[in-house]
Design a protein around this motif. Structure first.
Motif, mmCIF file in Angstrom:
data_model
loop_
_atom_site.group_PDB
_atom_site.id
_atom_site.type_symbol
_atom_site.label_atom_id
_atom_site.label_comp_id
_atom_site.label_asym_id
_atom_site.label_seq_id
_atom_site.Cartn_x
_atom_site.Cartn_y
_atom_site.Cartn_z
ATOM 1 N N LEU A 1 1.187 4.478 -2.812
ATOM 2 C CA LEU A 1 1.030 5.941 -2.301
ATOM 3 C C LEU A 1 2.176 6.691 -2.854
ATOM 4 N N TRP B 1 3.288 17.075 -0.750
ATOM 5 C CA TRP B 1 3.652 15.598 -0.824
ATOM 6 C C TRP B 1 5.112 15.366 -0.575
ATOM 7 N N SER C 1 -1.122 12.347 -0.952
ATOM 8 C CA SER C 1 -1.010 11.520 -2.189
ATOM 9 C C SER C 1 -2.263 11.755 -3.066
ATOM 10 N N PHE C 2 -3.433 11.622 -2.416
ATOM 11 C CA PHE C 2 -4.693 11.675 -2.994
ATOM 12 C C PHE C 2 -5.028 13.091 -3.579
ATOM 13 N N THR D 1 2.656 7.892 -6.342
ATOM 14 C CA THR D 1 1.594 8.832 -6.902
ATOM 15 C C THR D 1 1.879 9.571 -8.318
ATOM 16 N N ILE E 1 -1.554 9.597 2.872
ATOM 17 C CA ILE E 1 -2.617 9.020 2.154
ATOM 18 C C ILE E 1 -3.248 10.268 1.652
ATOM 19 N N PHE F 1 0.953 -1.419 0.001
ATOM 20 C CA PHE F 1 0.057 -0.048 -0.006
ATOM 21 C C PHE F 1 0.910 1.261 0.139
ATOM 22 N N VAL F 2 1.910 1.104 0.857
ATOM 23 C CA VAL F 2 2.784 2.298 1.146
ATOM 24 C C VAL F 2 3.518 2.570 -0.520
ATOM 25 N N PHE G 1 1.169 8.306 8.394
ATOM 26 C CA PHE G 1 0.100 7.630 7.483
ATOM 27 C C PHE G 1 -0.736 8.204 6.872
ATOM 28 N N LEU G 2 -1.502 8.874 7.841
ATOM 29 C CA LEU G 2 -2.874 9.477 7.283
ATOM 30 C C LEU G 2 -2.373 10.514 6.621
#
Length: 289
Positions: A58, A186, A273-274, A61, A270, A54-55, A266-267
Motif C-alpha cells: 500500500l 495519501w 492508496s487506490f 503506491t 487503502i 499488505f501495508v 487502515f481503511l
C-alpha cells in the motif's frame, strides 16, 4: 476506447517499459513477502499475519518505475537480516561481514548508503557485542568489494572510479499548493498513521520481549538514518524509507487496542492508496481529475 500508456508510465532509462511493469509487480511483492517472513521469523512481531506485507504494498503506491531502488531496497532486506542474526552472539563475524559487504556493493549504486555502516555500530551497542574484532571485520567487509573492483581495473586496464558521495544539503520541500490533491491526501494519511504508529510503539515498547525491543530499536535507527539521508539529499528516492516505516505501521495495526481508530486508518490508507494510484493513471492518459 482509451488505452493505458505503458510506454510512458513505466518509462526507464535503460529498461523496457514491459520489463519495468513486470518487475514492478514481482520485486515489491517478493519484498513484501520477504519482509513479512523476516519480521515473524525473528520474533520481532509475534502474531503471524499478512498485514505487514499488505501495508508495504500500500505505502509503495507512488513508486511505479523506480527500478534501481526496487533492487537496492530488496537487497537491504538481507542487510537487515544479518544485523538481526547478530543478536546474542559475542563474535558475529559472518553476520557483520555479510551485512557490511552488501552495503559496500550497494554503495557503487548509491554511495551514501555507506552511512548505514553506523547501524552496525548501533547494533553492536544495542546487542552488547561491539568490540575491536567486530569492527575489524566490518572494515574488511567494507574494503573487499572495492579491492576486487581495483583488481578488475588493473587487470583489464580500466580507470578506477571511486563512487562520489552526494553533498548533504537540506532539501527544499515543495509548496503544499503545488501538490495534487490525491497525493496530498495519501501523504497526509500516511504521515498521521506513521505518527500514531511510532507513538504506540514507544508507548508499549517496554512490554515487548527483550529481543523484540532491541530489534525495534535497530529498526528505529535504520529509519532515522535513512530519513536524515533523504532529508539532506543523500538519497534520491523516499522508497528506501518504506521498509522500516512498514514494520512500525504493521506493528501498530497488529497490536493496538484501539481497534476502531486502527481500522479507520487502515481503511483510509487503502482508499487513499487506490485513489492516488488511479490518479497517476489518469495523469498519463490526460483525463480530467
Amino acid at each position: 476506447m482509451l488505452q493505458f500508456p505503458i510506454q510512458e508510465v513505466f518509462y526507464h532509462e535503460w529498461a523496457s517499459p514491459f520489463i519495468v511493469l513486470l518487475l514492478g509487480v514481482l520485486i515489491p511483492s517478493f519484498h513484501a513477502l520477504g519482509l513479512n517472513n523476516l519480521i515473524y521469523e525473528k520474533n520481532i512481531i509475534r502474531k503471524e499475519n499478512l498485514i505487514l506485507g499488505f501495508v508495504y504494498l500500500l505505502i509503495c503506491t507512488p513508486f511505479i518505475n523506480t527500478l534501481t531502488e526496487w533492487f537496492v531496497s530488496f537487497l537491504l532486506l538481507f542487510f537487515l537480516n544479518y544485523i538481526f542474526e547478530s543478536y546474542q552472539k559475542e563474535y558475529p563475524f559472518s553476520q557483520i561481514f555479510n551485512a557490511v559487504f552488501i552495503l559496500s556493493i550497494l554503495s557503487f549504486i548509491f554511495p551514501n548508503l555507506l552511512y548505514l555502516v553506523l547501524l552496525i555500530i548501533i547494533s553492536g551497542i544495542n546487542y552488547s557485542n561491539l568490540n575491536r574484532s567486530n569492527l575489524s571485520v566490518s572494515c574488511i567487509g567494507l574494503i573487499t568489494p572495492y579491492f576486487f573492483y581495483f583488481l578488475h581495473t588493473v587487470l583489464f586496464e580500466k580507470v578506477f572510479v571511486f563512487p562520489e558521495f552526494t553533498n548533504l544539503e537540506l532539501i527544499n520541500l515543495p509548496d503544499i499548493n503545488s501538490i495534487a490533491l490525491p497525493k496530498l491526501i495519501w501523504i497526509f494519511i500516511l504521515v498521521i498513521t506513521s505518527f500514531i504508529a511510532f507513538v504506540e510503539l514507544f508507548k508499549w515498547l517496554y512490554k515487548k520481549s527483550i529481543r523484540s525491543r532491541k530489534s525495534f530499536l535497530i529498526i528505529f535507527f535504520y529509519f532515522l538514518l535513512l530519513f536524515i539521508l533523504l532529508l539532506f539529499s543523500g538519497l534520491q528516492s523516499w522508497y528506501f524509507l518504506m521498509t522500516p516505516l512498514c514494520i512500525v505501521i504493521g506493528n501498530y495495526f497488529t497490536y493496538t487496542k484501539n481497534r476502531k481508530v486502527a481500522n479507520l486508518l487502515f481503511l483510509l490508507l487503502i482508499l487513499s492508496s487506490f485513489y492516488y494510484k488511479y490518479w497517476i493513471a489518469l495523469e498519463y492518459v490526460n483525463l480530467p481529475h
